[in-house]
Each structure stands twice: as structure tokens, then as C-alpha cells.
Design a protein around this motif. Structure first.
Motif, PDB file in Angstrom:
ATOM      1  N   GLY A  25       0.724  -1.292  -0.131  1.00 34.03           N
ATOM      2  CA  GLY A  25      -0.065  -0.095   0.081  1.00 34.03           C
ATOM      3  C   GLY A  25       0.824   1.480  -0.110  1.00 34.03           C
ATOM      4  O   GLY A  25       0.719   2.176  -0.848  1.00 34.03           O
ATOM      5  N   LEU A  26       1.917   1.183   0.747  1.00 33.09           N
ATOM      6  CA  LEU A  26       2.689   2.434   0.844  1.00 33.09           C
ATOM      7  C   LEU A  26       3.396   2.627  -0.480  1.00 33.09           C
ATOM      8  O   LEU A  26       3.752   3.810  -0.948  1.00 33.09           O
ATOM      9  CB  LEU A  26       3.895   2.261   2.092  1.00 33.09           C
ATOM     10  CG  LEU A  26       4.963   3.168   2.077  1.00 33.09           C
ATOM     11  CD1 LEU A  26       4.168   4.644   2.623  1.00 33.09           C
ATOM     12  CD2 LEU A  26       5.954   2.749   3.333  1.00 33.09           C
ATOM     13  N   PHE A  27       4.014   1.293  -1.001  1.00 32.19           N
ATOM     14  CA  PHE A  27       4.550   1.338  -2.379  1.00 32.19           C
ATOM     15  C   PHE A  27       3.882   2.161  -3.537  1.00 32.19           C
ATOM     16  O   PHE A  27       4.292   2.985  -4.154  1.00 32.19           O
ATOM     17  CB  PHE A  27       4.842  -0.045  -2.797  1.00 32.19           C
ATOM     18  CG  PHE A  27       6.081  -0.218  -3.582  1.00 32.19           C
ATOM     19  CD1 PHE A  27       7.364  -0.065  -2.854  1.00 32.19           C
ATOM     20  CD2 PHE A  27       6.115  -0.404  -4.860  1.00 32.19           C
ATOM     21  CE1 PHE A  27       8.464  -0.349  -3.760  1.00 32.19           C
ATOM     22  CE2 PHE A  27       7.229  -0.420  -5.478  1.00 32.19           C
ATOM     23  CZ  PHE A  27       8.532  -0.629  -4.833  1.00 32.19           C
ATOM     24  N   LEU A  28       2.465   1.679  -3.579  1.00 33.30           N
ATOM     25  CA  LEU A  28       1.563   2.280  -4.435  1.00 33.30           C
ATOM     26  C   LEU A  28       1.165   3.611  -4.394  1.00 33.30           C
ATOM     27  O   LEU A  28       1.250   4.405  -5.233  1.00 33.30           O
ATOM     28  CB  LEU A  28       0.129   1.369  -4.597  1.00 33.30           C
ATOM     29  CG  LEU A  28       0.198  -0.231  -4.777  1.00 33.30           C
ATOM     30  CD1 LEU A  28      -0.985  -0.645  -4.490  1.00 33.30           C
ATOM     31  CD2 LEU A  28       0.311  -0.102  -6.396  1.00 33.30           C
ATOM     32  N   TRP A  29       1.061   4.130  -3.175  1.00 36.87           N
ATOM     33  CA  TRP A  29       0.897   5.471  -2.738  1.00 36.87           C
ATOM     34  C   TRP A  29       2.201   6.279  -3.020  1.00 36.87           C
ATOM     35  O   TRP A  29       2.142   7.323  -3.762  1.00 36.87           O
ATOM     36  CB  TRP A  29       0.832   5.563  -1.326  1.00 36.87           C
ATOM     37  CG  TRP A  29       0.809   7.172  -0.865  1.00 36.87           C
ATOM     38  CD1 TRP A  29      -0.247   8.058  -0.837  1.00 36.87           C
ATOM     39  CD2 TRP A  29       1.941   8.088  -0.371  1.00 36.87           C
ATOM     40  NE1 TRP A  29       0.211   9.439  -0.493  1.00 36.87           N
ATOM     41  CE2 TRP A  29       1.354   9.224  -0.116  1.00 36.87           C
ATOM     42  CE3 TRP A  29       3.269   7.575   0.100  1.00 36.87           C
ATOM     43  CZ2 TRP A  29       2.449  10.358   0.531  1.00 36.87           C
ATOM     44  CZ3 TRP A  29       3.959   8.479   0.787  1.00 36.87           C
ATOM     45  CH2 TRP A  29       3.510   9.855   0.576  1.00 36.87           C
ATOM     46  N   PHE A  30       3.407   5.864  -2.732  1.00 38.87           N
ATOM     47  CA  PHE A  30       4.755   6.569  -2.920  1.00 38.87           C
ATOM     48  C   PHE A  30       5.013   6.627  -4.386  1.00 38.87           C
ATOM     49  O   PHE A  30       5.309   7.670  -5.231  1.00 38.87           O
ATOM     50  CB  PHE A  30       5.861   5.700  -2.449  1.00 38.87           C
ATOM     51  CG  PHE A  30       7.132   6.545  -2.421  1.00 38.87           C
ATOM     52  CD1 PHE A  30       7.273   7.542  -1.162  1.00 38.87           C
ATOM     53  CD2 PHE A  30       8.169   6.421  -3.330  1.00 38.87           C
ATOM     54  CE1 PHE A  30       8.356   8.112  -1.111  1.00 38.87           C
ATOM     55  CE2 PHE A  30       9.183   7.198  -3.105  1.00 38.87           C
ATOM     56  CZ  PHE A  30       9.502   8.130  -1.954  1.00 38.87           C
ATOM     57  N   GLY A  31       4.693   5.558  -5.298  1.00 40.32           N
ATOM     58  CA  GLY A  31       4.784   5.636  -6.749  1.00 40.32           C
ATOM     59  C   GLY A  31       3.781   6.770  -7.242  1.00 40.32           C
ATOM     60  O   GLY A  31       4.168   7.536  -8.111  1.00 40.32           O
ATOM     61  N   TYR A  36       5.165   9.937 -11.288  1.00 38.38           N
ATOM     62  CA  TYR A  36       3.987  10.276 -12.104  1.00 38.38           C
ATOM     63  C   TYR A  36       4.540  10.409 -13.362  1.00 38.38           C
ATOM     64  O   TYR A  36       3.918  10.839 -14.419  1.00 38.38           O
ATOM     65  CB  TYR A  36       3.200  11.244 -11.507  1.00 38.38           C
ATOM     66  CG  TYR A  36       3.836  12.504 -11.298  1.00 38.38           C
ATOM     67  CD1 TYR A  36       4.201  13.569 -12.250  1.00 38.38           C
ATOM     68  CD2 TYR A  36       4.160  12.717  -9.833  1.00 38.38           C
ATOM     69  CE1 TYR A  36       4.931  14.600 -12.038  1.00 38.38           C
ATOM     70  CE2 TYR A  36       4.833  13.757  -9.569  1.00 38.38           C
ATOM     71  CZ  TYR A  36       5.100  14.681 -10.481  1.00 38.38           C
ATOM     72  OH  TYR A  36       5.801  15.882 -10.128  1.00 38.38           O
ATOM     73  N   ILE A  37       5.763  10.270 -13.788  1.00 37.24           N
ATOM     74  CA  ILE A  37       6.320  10.662 -15.186  1.00 37.24           C
ATOM     75  C   ILE A  37       7.610   9.892 -15.160  1.00 37.24           C
ATOM     76  O   ILE A  37       8.300   9.285 -14.327  1.00 37.24           O
ATOM     77  CB  ILE A  37       6.613  12.098 -15.402  1.00 37.24           C
ATOM     78  CG1 ILE A  37       7.092  12.295 -16.776  1.00 37.24           C
ATOM     79  CG2 ILE A  37       7.833  12.358 -14.293  1.00 37.24           C
ATOM     80  CD1 ILE A  37       7.207  13.838 -17.230  1.00 37.24           C
ATOM     81  N   GLU A  38       7.926   9.485 -16.412  1.00 35.51           N
ATOM     82  CA  GLU A  38       9.191   8.647 -16.504  1.00 35.51           C
ATOM     83  C   GLU A  38      10.392   8.929 -16.150  1.00 35.51           C
ATOM     84  O   GLU A  38      10.681  10.401 -16.100  1.00 35.51           O
ATOM     85  CB  GLU A  38       9.306   8.125 -18.119  1.00 35.51           C
ATOM     86  CG  GLU A  38       8.414   7.295 -18.546  1.00 35.51           C
ATOM     87  CD  GLU A  38       7.102   8.174 -19.367  1.00 35.51           C
ATOM     88  OE1 GLU A  38       6.416   7.311 -19.948  1.00 35.51           O
ATOM     89  OE2 GLU A  38       6.926   9.206 -19.027  1.00 35.51           O
ATOM     90  N   MET A  39      11.274   8.141 -15.626  1.00 37.09           N
ATOM     91  CA  MET A  39      12.685   8.575 -15.282  1.00 37.09           C
ATOM     92  C   MET A  39      13.498   8.633 -16.356  1.00 37.09           C
ATOM     93  O   MET A  39      13.774   7.649 -17.305  1.00 37.09           O
ATOM     94  CB  MET A  39      13.190   7.620 -14.065  1.00 37.09           C
ATOM     95  CG  MET A  39      14.329   8.116 -13.469  1.00 37.09           C
ATOM     96  SD  MET A  39      14.495   6.998 -11.943  1.00 37.09           S
ATOM     97  CE  MET A  39      15.446   5.612 -12.342  1.00 37.09           C
ATOM     98  N   CYS A  40      14.290   9.685 -16.265  1.00 41.07           N
ATOM     99  CA  CYS A  40      15.226   9.759 -17.710  1.00 41.07           C
ATOM    100  C   CYS A  40      16.455   8.914 -17.606  1.00 41.07           C
ATOM    101  O   CYS A  40      16.943   8.708 -16.487  1.00 41.07           O
ATOM    102  CB  CYS A  40      16.060  11.303 -17.553  1.00 41.07           C
ATOM    103  SG  CYS A  40      14.705  12.690 -17.689  1.00 41.07           S
ATOM    104  N   TYR A  41      16.780   8.242 -18.760  1.00 43.33           N
ATOM    105  CA  TYR A  41      18.031   7.464 -18.983  1.00 43.33           C
ATOM    106  C   TYR A  41      17.900   6.082 -17.970  1.00 43.33           C
ATOM    107  O   TYR A  41      19.060   5.723 -17.275  1.00 43.33           O
ATOM    108  CB  TYR A  41      19.101   8.178 -18.503  1.00 43.33           C
ATOM    109  CG  TYR A  41      19.535   9.390 -19.593  1.00 43.33           C
ATOM    110  CD1 TYR A  41      19.685   9.109 -20.841  1.00 43.33           C
ATOM    111  CD2 TYR A  41      19.339  10.757 -19.336  1.00 43.33           C
ATOM    112  CE1 TYR A  41      19.940   9.875 -21.876  1.00 43.33           C
ATOM    113  CE2 TYR A  41      19.465  11.679 -20.185  1.00 43.33           C
ATOM    114  CZ  TYR A  41      19.851  11.346 -21.510  1.00 43.33           C
ATOM    115  OH  TYR A  41      20.059  12.246 -22.499  1.00 43.33           O
ATOM    116  N   SER A  42      16.503   5.767 -18.100  1.00 39.87           N
ATOM    117  CA  SER A  42      16.411   4.541 -17.285  1.00 39.87           C
ATOM    118  C   SER A  42      15.907   3.520 -18.224  1.00 39.87           C
ATOM    119  O   SER A  42      15.680   3.570 -19.138  1.00 39.87           O
ATOM    120  CB  SER A  42      15.228   4.681 -16.089  1.00 39.87           C
ATOM    121  OG  SER A  42      13.978   5.064 -16.610  1.00 39.87           O
ATOM    122  N   SER A  43      15.632   2.100 -17.447  1.00 41.92           N
ATOM    123  CA  SER A  43      14.940   1.098 -18.331  1.00 41.92           C
ATOM    124  C   SER A  43      13.343   1.268 -18.966  1.00 41.92           C
ATOM    125  O   SER A  43      13.190   0.755 -19.900  1.00 41.92           O
ATOM    126  CB  SER A  43      14.904  -0.165 -17.457  1.00 41.92           C
ATOM    127  OG  SER A  43      14.130   0.119 -16.468  1.00 41.92           O
TER     128      SER A  43
END
Length: 523
Positions: A25-31, A36-43
Motif C-alpha cells: 500500500g505504501l509502495f502504491l502511494w509513493f509511486g 508520475y512521469i518516466e525517469m530519464c535514462y532508465s529502463s
């Protein structure tokens, strides 16, 4: 006494599952709050969300490197939640919870409850695990399915129940439909079938045919999609990754076809070069990479403890070989060899084997290295308790800096700038930018400036600006957005408005992003 132990075990299991649910639940909230937008130079540059969007539009995406289960499931969930990126992130987060549950189940069934709990805590505090669980990629989904396949392989190897075999077939098929790396599970599956406690060889053979039938039926959609798009059910271009790794030639940039014959052909063509590349990658995994894999590039002490305990555990498992040990060691060896041969040692690639490695590590620490009882200030406890607590604490210590580094890789200021242009200039405009996925978030036409081609890599600032001038003229662009997170090798001066060419007029320089107006007549 046994009743009390059983009750205590049941209470412990319930508490663990409640904690996992709370963690999820914490994981879903934190995400939702911070990713809420893609991380640069990541997978996330593998563009799974984009593929899911195409599926929602009724188009089958062309992906010669990956199967399409993750985009398909994402598209299905997006129809419910209304946003493709949210759906993809949610699937990865749910898979994170599944990995935690499977780690605990594996530990309880094939090690012990205390080992399972220690591995669970260490995994939950692992920065690579935490960050990968939010990214919109196949990493965590594949890790969950690979771990489930290993769990049921171990059960099939020690139990004759048919339900375990069916579950094994389902998990393996879905793992392969998620990522081709699932082929690393095949040797362990064969060993599980060979070790299955059935009366005769014929019975094992029948089970093998049944397992194959289940897998083929479930993979029919994958083979059909591959045949429709590429003309062959088994087509893929992962040999290009091997060519890039071994020879430093990117066939995607040179626009050359994949070598005929696939990965095997590349290996047979240059076995010495492939062997040298494999050895280099293995050295990185074992020596340098474990710092990243275990502690998020922060704590070498944690990685050293992990590697020493893991190597000792592997030695003891070889010496005391049995069905369980054989299945686990074969899986680790096959997966490790496959990764070392075919691809660069990215930390996220350790996820399918990290839970099993942690179980092995804590098995050695708790049962072999520190089995005695010690007294700390008159408090008696097993000697492994402070050691496990230190290990988990060091992992947790690496979480904050790892997440801080990841947070800076999110183009939040660029998104703010893009929305500002949308409000002030409307949607009848064209904007150039350094972030590849901005089109999903704005209504106007957005053109990504691909820094690895663009269209040839510039060797100087002036050459870069000349190419940028040409691109702005070709696209009839009105604005340019650049940001710290996605800057790459572009000129640093763009972020501060220094030494800017005459066709760019600074409009807004705020935080880690800058907006320029393209001056008509000078581009």
C-alpha cells in the motif's frame, strides 16, 4: 509444545502477510506521488507504456526484442484506471508484492521461517528492488514470474501432485511471454521433472508432455503475434544486443539487420571475443557490480558481506548436493551465464535471482556461520540477530541517497515548463525538447531531440547548435525545452542561458529546466 509452535508460526505468517500488504500500500502511494512521469535514462526507455498505448489504439506494436505480455496487461488495466502510465506502474508495484510473498514462501518451504523473514526484510530494504518496483518495465513482473516458476519447480521435484505441475507450466509460459530470459529456467524445470517422485520413467515422461502442452497452449497468443508481425513465431533480434556488447557496434544506429542465425551465430563467429566479453561482465557482477546490486552504489561493506556469504553458501550447497540445491544452483548458473554472455551488467537484471541469493546468504549466516547464542547486556539472543539487523540497516541506509538520485532523474521541471507553454501558447504550436516522452503529457506537437543520433553525434557546441537550427527550421518549431534530468551530452549552457545562438531567445529559466522561443527568421 508442538501446538504452541504451530500457533506461533501461524501468527508470524499472518503478521508477515499484513506487513507485506502494508508495504505494498505504501509502495502504491509513493509511486503515485513521486513517480508520475518516466525517469530519464532508465529502463523505461524500452517504451513499454508507448507499446501499451498502441495496443489501446488497436495497433500491434513492433518489438523484436521483447514479448508483449506486459504491454497487453497494461493496456487492459489502463482501460479500467484511465491512464496507461499509471496502469504500468501499478502492475510493477503489484509484482513487487508478489516477489515479497514468493520470497517468504520459498524460504519457509525450502529453508526455514527465520531465514525467510530475514531475506524478506533485506529485500524490502534493497534500493535496487524498491526503485525497480516503480518503473514501468518488465523487470519486476518477470522477477515475480521467474520466482514463481522456481517455487513450483522445487515443489514438482519433491512432490507428485498434479496441481504443482500445472502451476509450473502456467508460470513458465507467462515468464517467457514477459521476457525471453525465461529460457534460463528450462534446465531447472528438466531437473525437477527428472527428480519428480513418480513410480516410473514413463510417468515422468507423461508429466513432461503434459507440461509442454500447457506451455504451448498458453504461448499460442505470443507465437501468433510474432508470426503476424515478423512472419515467424520465434523471431527476435536480441543478437543485436550481443553484437553491441561484444563489438561495440550498435546495429540500430547503423540500420543493419540482425545477424542470421541469432545469438548462436555470433558466438560461433567470434568465440574468443564473446568469451572475453563474458569474463569481463562476470567480473563486474562479482566484484564491482554487487555494490550496486545489493546496496545501491552506497555501502561496499554490505556488498562484501553478501558476496562472501553467498560464495560460502554456494560451496556448501555443492558439497551437500541434493534435489533442492541442484535446482537452485543450476538456475543461478544458467541465468548468470546467459546474462554475462548476452547483455551488459545492469543492476536490475539481478532481480530474478536476488531473492534466492538472499535466502542462501541468510541460510549460511544463521545456520553455519553464527548458530550460537550470545548475551548482549544480559539479553540472550542468537548470534545471527545483530548480524542480520546490521545487514538490513545498511541496506536501508542506502535507500535515501539512492532515491534522491532517482528523484533528480525525473523531469518534473520540464513537465512544468511544457504545461506552461500549453497554457500560454495553446496546442497549435510545435515544441522541441530533450525528454523523449513529453508528447503523452501535452496537446501540442512535441518533437524529441534524440541525443544518440540527432542525427549524427555532434563533436562541438557549435556543430550541435547548427544541427539544432536545422531541426527547428525543418519542424517549424516555436519553442525549445531542455532540462537537467534529460540533458545528456547536450551543451550545459542551455540550462543557464549562456552562450546561446541568436535563433534562441530565453523565455523561462527556472529550477532544472529552461524554455526558449525560436526566433523567426534566424533559424
Amino acid at each position: 509444545m508442538r501446538t504452541e509452535e504451530t500457533t506461533a508460526a501461524a501468527v508470524t505468517d499472518k503478521a508477515v502477510y499484513v506487513l507485506i500488504l502494508g508495504y505494498l500500500g505504501l509502495f502504491l502511494w509513493f509511486g503515485a506521488e513521486f513517480h508520475y512521469i518516466e525517469m530519464c535514462y532508465s529502463s523505461e526507455y524500452d517504451r513499454y507504456v508507448e507499446k501499451a498505448d498502441k495496443l489501446r489504439e488497436g495497433t500491434i506494436p513492433r518489438d523484436p526484442y521483447h514479448p508483449l505480455l506486459y504491454p497487453i496487461v497494461t493496456a487492459a488495466l489502463a482501460a479500467v484506471v484511465g491512464d496507461t502510465f499509471t496502469a504500468a506502474r501499478t502492475i510493477s508495484s503489484l509484482a513487487t508484492g508478489a516477489v515479497l510473498v514468493l520470497t517468504y514462501l520459498l524460504g519457509m518451504r525450502f529453508f526455514s521461517r527465520k531465514i525467510a523473514l530475514a531475506a524478506l526484510l533485506a529485500l524490502a530494504a534493497n534500493s535496487t528492488f524498491v526503485l525497480s518496483g516503480m518503473l514501468t518495465t518488465t523487470d519486476m513482473m518477470f522477477a515475480a514470474l521467474a520466482l514463481a516458476t522456481m517455487y513450483f519447480s522445487l515443489k514438482v521435484g519433491s512432490d507428485e501432485r498434479l496441481g504443482d505441475l500445472v502451476a509450473l507450466g502456467i508460470c513458465f509460459a507467462l515468464a517467457y511471454f514477459t521476457r525471453y530470459a525465461a529460457v534460463a529456467l528450462i534446465p531447472s524445470i528438466f531437473i525437477a521433472l527428472a527428480c519428480c517422485p513418480l513410480p516410473s520413467f514413463k510417468d515422468r515422461l507423461r508429466r513432461g508432455f503434459l507440461l509442454a502442452a500447457i506451455v504451448l497452449v498458453l504461448l499460442t497468443p505470443h507465437f501468433a503475434l510474432n508470426t503476424h508481425v515478423f512472419g515467424s513465431p520465434f523471431y527476435n533480434e536480441n543478437s543485436k544486443n550481443l553484437v553491441r556488447k561484444v563489438f561495440r557496434i550498435d546495429l540500430e544506429i547503423t540500420k543493419e539487420a540482425a545477424p542470421p542465425g541469432g545469438i548462436a551465430a555470433v558466438v560461433l563467429h567470434s568465440p574468443g571475443a564473446v568469451l572475453s566479453s563474458t569474463a569481463s561482465t562476470a567480473r563486474t557482477w562479482i566484484v564491482d557490480g554487487m555494490v550496486a546490486y545489493v546496496a545501491g552504489n552506497r555501502e561496499f561493506l554490505t556488498a562484501a558481506i553478501f558476496m562472501a556469504a553467498l560464495l560460502a553458501a554456494i560451496y556448501l550447497m555443492v558439497v551437500q548436493i541434493d534435489r533442492k540445491n541442484l535446482l537452485i544452483l543450476v538456475y543461478l548458473a544458467t541465468y548468470g551465464l546467459m546474462i554475462c554472455v548476452t547483455i551488459e551488467p545492469f543492476p536490475r537484471l539481478v532481480l530474478p535471482i536476488l531473492p534466492i541469493c538472499l535466502l542462501m546468504v541468510f541460510s549460511f549466516i544463521m545456520e553455519k556461520a553464527l548458530p550460537d547464542v550470545v548475551a548482549i547486556r544480559n539479553l540472550r539472543m542468537p548470534a545471527y540477530v545483530p548480524a542480520v539487523a546490521l545487514f538490513v540497516a545498511l541496506l536501508g541506509y542506502g535507500l535515501l541517497p539512492a532515491w534522491s538520485e532517482a528523484a533528480l532523474s525525473h523531469p518534473v521541471d520540464e513537465l512544468t515548463a511544457a504545461k506552461w507553454i500549453e497554457r500560454t501558447a495553446g496546442n497549435n504550436t510545435v515544441v522541441l525538447g530533450s525528454f523523449p516522452f513529453m508528447q503523452r503529457y501535452v496537446g501540442y506537437r512535441y518533437v524529441h531531440l534524440n541525443d544518440d543520433g540527432f542525427l549524427t553525434q555532434p563533436h562541438s557546441r557549435d556543430e550541435y547548435y547548427e544541427q539544432l537550427r536545422k531541426k527547428a527550421r525543418e519542424e517549424n518549431a516555436a519553442f525549445l525545452i531542455v532540462g537537467r534530468a534529460s540533458l545528456g551530452q547536450r551543451p550545459e549552457g542551455l540550462l543557464a542561458g549562456r552562450d546561446i545562438p541568436d535563433f534562441l531567445k530565453p523565455v523561462m529559466i527556472r529550477g532544472a529546466a529552461a524554455v526558449y522561443q525560436v526566433v523567426p527568421g534566424k533559424n
